[in-house]
Write a protein that holds these residues in place. Sequence first.
Motif, PDB file in Angstrom:
ATOM      1  N   GLY A 183       0.793  -1.227   0.000  1.00 39.68           N
ATOM      2  CA  GLY A 183       0.000   0.000   0.000  1.00 39.68           C
ATOM      3  C   GLY A 183       0.824   1.276   0.000  1.00 39.68           C
ATOM      4  O   GLY A 183       2.014   1.281   0.344  1.00 39.68           O
ATOM      5  N   GLY A 184       0.160   2.331  -0.408  1.00 37.07           N
ATOM      6  CA  GLY A 184       0.731   3.668  -0.386  1.00 37.07           C
ATOM      7  C   GLY A 184      -0.392   4.692  -0.449  1.00 37.07           C
ATOM      8  O   GLY A 184      -1.551   4.349  -0.725  1.00 37.07           O
ATOM      9  N   LEU A 185      -0.079   5.945  -0.196  1.00 33.57           N
ATOM     10  CA  LEU A 185      -1.081   7.007  -0.108  1.00 33.57           C
ATOM     11  C   LEU A 185      -1.565   7.422  -1.492  1.00 33.57           C
ATOM     12  O   LEU A 185      -0.800   7.954  -2.304  1.00 33.57           O
ATOM     13  N   GLY A 186      -2.871   7.189  -1.757  1.00 35.18           N
ATOM     14  CA  GLY A 186      -3.424   7.455  -3.075  1.00 35.18           C
ATOM     15  C   GLY A 186      -3.349   8.910  -3.505  1.00 35.18           C
ATOM     16  O   GLY A 186      -3.402   9.200  -4.711  1.00 35.18           O
ATOM     17  N   THR A 187      -3.222   9.824  -2.571  1.00 40.38           N
ATOM     18  CA  THR A 187      -3.121  11.253  -2.910  1.00 40.38           C
ATOM     19  C   THR A 187      -1.954  11.516  -3.853  1.00 40.38           C
ATOM     20  O   THR A 187      -1.974  12.471  -4.655  1.00 40.38           O
ATOM     21  N   TYR A 188      -0.912  10.670  -3.776  1.00 45.44           N
ATOM     22  CA  TYR A 188       0.293  10.900  -4.582  1.00 45.44           C
ATOM     23  C   TYR A 188       0.098  10.561  -6.056  1.00 45.44           C
ATOM     24  O   TYR A 188       0.825  11.086  -6.914  1.00 45.44           O
ATOM     25  N   TRP A 189      -0.838   9.657  -6.388  1.00 46.97           N
ATOM     26  CA  TRP A 189      -0.849   9.092  -7.738  1.00 46.97           C
ATOM     27  C   TRP A 189      -1.096  10.146  -8.818  1.00 46.97           C
ATOM     28  O   TRP A 189      -0.349  10.175  -9.814  1.00 46.97           O
ATOM     29  N   PRO A 190      -2.096  11.024  -8.669  1.00 50.49           N
ATOM     30  CA  PRO A 190      -2.249  12.061  -9.718  1.00 50.49           C
ATOM     31  C   PRO A 190      -1.138  13.106  -9.687  1.00 50.49           C
ATOM     32  O   PRO A 190      -0.852  13.749 -10.709  1.00 50.49           O
ATOM     33  N   GLN A 191      -0.500  13.285  -8.538  1.00 52.24           N
ATOM     34  CA  GLN A 191       0.572  14.276  -8.441  1.00 52.24           C
ATOM     35  C   GLN A 191       1.856  13.809  -9.118  1.00 52.24           C
ATOM     36  O   GLN A 191       2.595  14.614  -9.700  1.00 52.24           O
ATOM     37  N   PHE A 192       2.121  12.482  -9.024  1.00 49.40           N
ATOM     38  CA  PHE A 192       3.380  11.928  -9.557  1.00 49.40           C
ATOM     39  C   PHE A 192       3.026  10.662 -10.350  1.00 49.40           C
ATOM     40  O   PHE A 192       3.070   9.549  -9.817  1.00 49.40           O
ATOM     41  N   PRO A 193       2.656  10.815 -11.622  1.00 47.66           N
ATOM     42  CA  PRO A 193       2.121   9.697 -12.410  1.00 47.66           C
ATOM     43  C   PRO A 193       3.045   8.483 -12.501  1.00 47.66           C
ATOM     44  O   PRO A 193       2.564   7.362 -12.663  1.00 47.66           O
ATOM     45  N   GLY A 194       4.332   8.672 -12.409  1.00 49.51           N
ATOM     46  CA  GLY A 194       5.249   7.527 -12.522  1.00 49.51           C
ATOM     47  C   GLY A 194       5.445   6.763 -11.234  1.00 49.51           C
ATOM     48  O   GLY A 194       6.083   5.691 -11.227  1.00 49.51           O
ATOM     49  N   LEU A 195       4.918   7.284 -10.114  1.00 45.85           N
ATOM     50  CA  LEU A 195       5.202   6.677  -8.809  1.00 45.85           C
ATOM     51  C   LEU A 195       4.484   5.350  -8.612  1.00 45.85           C
ATOM     52  O   LEU A 195       5.111   4.345  -8.221  1.00 45.85           O
TER      53      LEU A 195
ATOM     54  N   ALA B  58       7.603 -17.798  -3.512  1.00 45.41           N
ATOM     55  CA  ALA B  58       8.659 -18.808  -3.626  1.00 45.41           C
ATOM     56  C   ALA B  58       8.994 -19.453  -2.285  1.00 45.41           C
ATOM     57  O   ALA B  58       9.746 -20.425  -2.246  1.00 45.41           O
ATOM     58  N   MET B  59       8.465 -18.918  -1.201  1.00 47.99           N
ATOM     59  CA  MET B  59       8.721 -19.488   0.116  1.00 47.99           C
ATOM     60  C   MET B  59       7.813 -20.692   0.353  1.00 47.99           C
ATOM     61  O   MET B  59       6.852 -20.930  -0.374  1.00 47.99           O
ATOM     62  N   ASP B  60       8.132 -21.442   1.391  1.00 46.18           N
ATOM     63  CA  ASP B  60       7.370 -22.644   1.720  1.00 46.18           C
ATOM     64  C   ASP B  60       6.129 -22.249   2.512  1.00 46.18           C
ATOM     65  O   ASP B  60       6.008 -22.525   3.699  1.00 46.18           O
ATOM     66  N   ALA B  61       5.196 -21.593   1.826  1.00 43.21           N
ATOM     67  CA  ALA B  61       3.979 -21.092   2.466  1.00 43.21           C
ATOM     68  C   ALA B  61       2.890 -20.946   1.415  1.00 43.21           C
ATOM     69  O   ALA B  61       3.167 -20.846   0.214  1.00 43.21           O
ATOM     70  N   ASP B  62       1.631 -20.947   1.856  1.00 41.31           N
ATOM     71  CA  ASP B  62       0.495 -20.636   0.986  1.00 41.31           C
ATOM     72  C   ASP B  62       0.199 -19.149   1.133  1.00 41.31           C
ATOM     73  O   ASP B  62      -0.222 -18.690   2.205  1.00 41.31           O
ATOM     74  N   VAL B  63       0.420 -18.389   0.062  1.00 41.05           N
ATOM     75  CA  VAL B  63       0.352 -16.930   0.121  1.00 41.05           C
ATOM     76  C   VAL B  63      -0.946 -16.436  -0.507  1.00 41.05           C
ATOM     77  O   VAL B  63      -1.290 -16.813  -1.629  1.00 41.05           O
ATOM     78  N   THR B  64      -1.656 -15.608   0.231  1.00 44.51           N
ATOM     79  CA  THR B  64      -2.829 -14.915  -0.293  1.00 44.51           C
ATOM     80  C   THR B  64      -2.456 -13.446  -0.475  1.00 44.51           C
ATOM     81  O   THR B  64      -2.319 -12.694   0.493  1.00 44.51           O
ATOM     82  N   ASP B  65      -2.251 -13.045  -1.730  1.00 42.34           N
ATOM     83  CA  ASP B  65      -1.872 -11.668  -2.048  1.00 42.34           C
ATOM     84  C   ASP B  65      -3.141 -10.918  -2.445  1.00 42.34           C
ATOM     85  O   ASP B  65      -3.742 -11.191  -3.483  1.00 42.34           O
ATOM     86  N   VAL B  66      -3.556  -9.945  -1.605  1.00 46.38           N
ATOM     87  CA  VAL B  66      -4.799  -9.212  -1.888  1.00 46.38           C
ATOM     88  C   VAL B  66      -4.533  -7.918  -2.639  1.00 46.38           C
ATOM     89  O   VAL B  66      -5.451  -7.110  -2.820  1.00 46.38           O
ATOM     90  N   GLY B  67      -3.290  -7.707  -3.074  1.00 42.64           N
ATOM     91  CA  GLY B  67      -3.012  -6.590  -3.959  1.00 42.64           C
ATOM     92  C   GLY B  67      -2.584  -5.317  -3.262  1.00 42.64           C
ATOM     93  O   GLY B  67      -2.061  -5.330  -2.142  1.00 42.64           O
ATOM     94  N   PHE B  68      -2.845  -4.177  -3.935  1.00 43.24           N
ATOM     95  CA  PHE B  68      -2.338  -2.866  -3.533  1.00 43.24           C
ATOM     96  C   PHE B  68      -3.495  -1.999  -3.046  1.00 43.24           C
ATOM     97  O   PHE B  68      -4.535  -1.922  -3.700  1.00 43.24           O
ATOM     98  N   ILE B  69      -3.319  -1.352  -1.902  1.00 48.24           N
ATOM     99  CA  ILE B  69      -4.359  -0.455  -1.375  1.00 48.24           C
ATOM    100  C   ILE B  69      -3.865   0.983  -1.402  1.00 48.24           C
ATOM    101  O   ILE B  69      -2.661   1.240  -1.242  1.00 48.24           O
ATOM    102  N   SER B  70      -4.826   1.905  -1.595  1.00 54.53           N
ATOM    103  CA  SER B  70      -4.476   3.331  -1.700  1.00 54.53           C
ATOM    104  C   SER B  70      -5.223   4.209  -0.713  1.00 54.53           C
ATOM    105  O   SER B  70      -4.939   5.413  -0.634  1.00 54.53           O
ATOM    106  N   ASP B  71      -6.204   3.648   0.028  1.00 60.28           N
ATOM    107  CA  ASP B  71      -6.913   4.432   1.034  1.00 60.28           C
ATOM    108  C   ASP B  71      -7.483   3.495   2.093  1.00 60.28           C
ATOM    109  O   ASP B  71      -7.359   2.269   1.991  1.00 60.28           O
ATOM    110  N   GLU B  72      -8.134   4.079   3.103  1.00 55.30           N
ATOM    111  CA  GLU B  72      -8.593   3.268   4.232  1.00 55.30           C
ATOM    112  C   GLU B  72      -9.754   2.355   3.855  1.00 55.30           C
ATOM    113  O   GLU B  72      -9.945   1.290   4.453  1.00 55.30           O
TER     114      GLU B  72
END
Length: 483
Positions: free
Chosen positions: A30-42, A59-73
């Motif tokens: 995650g990261g602060l969504g306010t930045y995305w329109p200010q810095f398009p490459g970020l 690649a680790m010896d685990a079952d991984v659930t990746d829920v992706g990227f968050i930008s706000d609460e």
Amino acid sequence: MVDSNDTSRAEGTLLAPKPRRKPRVGLVAGGLGTYWPQFPGLLPQLKESASYVSDRFQAMDADVTDVGFISDEREGALAGEKLRQADCDLVVLFLTTYLTAAMVLPIAQRANAPVLVIDLQPTEKMDHASFGTGEWLAYCGQCPVPEVGNVFRRAGIPFRSVSGWLRQESAWARIEQWINAAHIRAALRDARHGLMGHLYPGMLDVSTDLTLLPTTFGSHVEVLEFDDLRVRVDEVSDAQVRERMQLAREVFTLDESVDEDDFAWGAKVSVGLDRLIDDFDLDSLAYYHRGLGGELHERLGAGMILGASLLTARGVPTTGEYELRTTVAQLATQVIGAGGSFCEIQALNFEDGVVEMGHDGPAHLAVSSREPLLRGLGIYHGKRGWGVSVEFDVTHGPVTLLGLGQDQHGKLSFIASEGAVTPGPVLEIGNTTSRVDFGRDPGEWVDEWSATGIGHHWSLSVGSRIGDYRAAASLLGIDFREV
């Protein structure tokens, strides 16, 4: 992490390891969504970092659930709900740049799992001459770590973090300690511990409130009778006994002291033990029976050592003297590939500066420094009966002791100490015996070790594992003490 199914000293395929589920690890970046329109490459840069982190975890010896990227609460709350449904053993929050604590607090609150915060900047350092604000923000994942730590503390949520840079292997080694800890948490959450027989009379330190394991770890304790074993041993055929004796000859060196009838009885009990473990779906077994006059239950108890050692090598710690807490410690050390033999103090050598430790009876064959020996004994010291016992020295090099203490108010704790097994003379009396150098006066070590609340048994595991066991105690919500 060492392969937790390593039983090379037990001839690999001859001793099939008990299958266990992998730890379930939840991952969210995650990261602060306010930045995305200010810095398009970020955002594309940060998502590239998140993809690398996800690949490392996958690649680790685990079952991984990746829920992706968050930008706000709001996205944080949705991620927390997904991870709650995944029933994770560990949730990892990757802070890619600055974000607010409000974005990750719902995850920690809703996921119902321990949380690890990681912040891994893209490289070792910024290129100050060419960087602008957008480029700097990709290196700003450390900025919110104190904020998250503060809010977690105020919310009563344990805080853990690993800070570093994306391809820093030392940072990934610290992260891997938390994955190893998740292996331990997963094993203890699902474990079914067998307890057969009764307490060795007078061993008050061994006595354990059976409610503690379900309430502390989520484990189940199955109370068994020696008759549960007797019936299964009665059903073992002569052909199965011969097959088990042949297996033992491939795993052990047989000393000339081994009596053929005692060997056959130990093999028969071993086959019955396997059935007992399978029928009750056990992950560990602690047992003891005093017996009298050579009666059948006494003979069963005396015939356990061969089968118990073979089971322990398969990842099912099977331990004498009714030592439930030590089988828990052995299970913890086993699932991260560190072995773990039943152990107590045997003597001190002040000339060489070592503590001699080990135990009679069951042993973890995978940590032996040589092919383990099967020795015949006409008497078991302190116990009734006779038969065959296992003898070896643990592999020389770093070792870590792990035991479970229980305090005045019933709380469990992990207690650990690192040392090194060194070569030298050991007893040849059918025991596992090792000379452990703790880098200090042996008597002083014994005094400090004994003051921790440890019982007189523990698991002797191979390697430097303090970090793994400290992390596991954190995920399990119990105290950790190091000597």
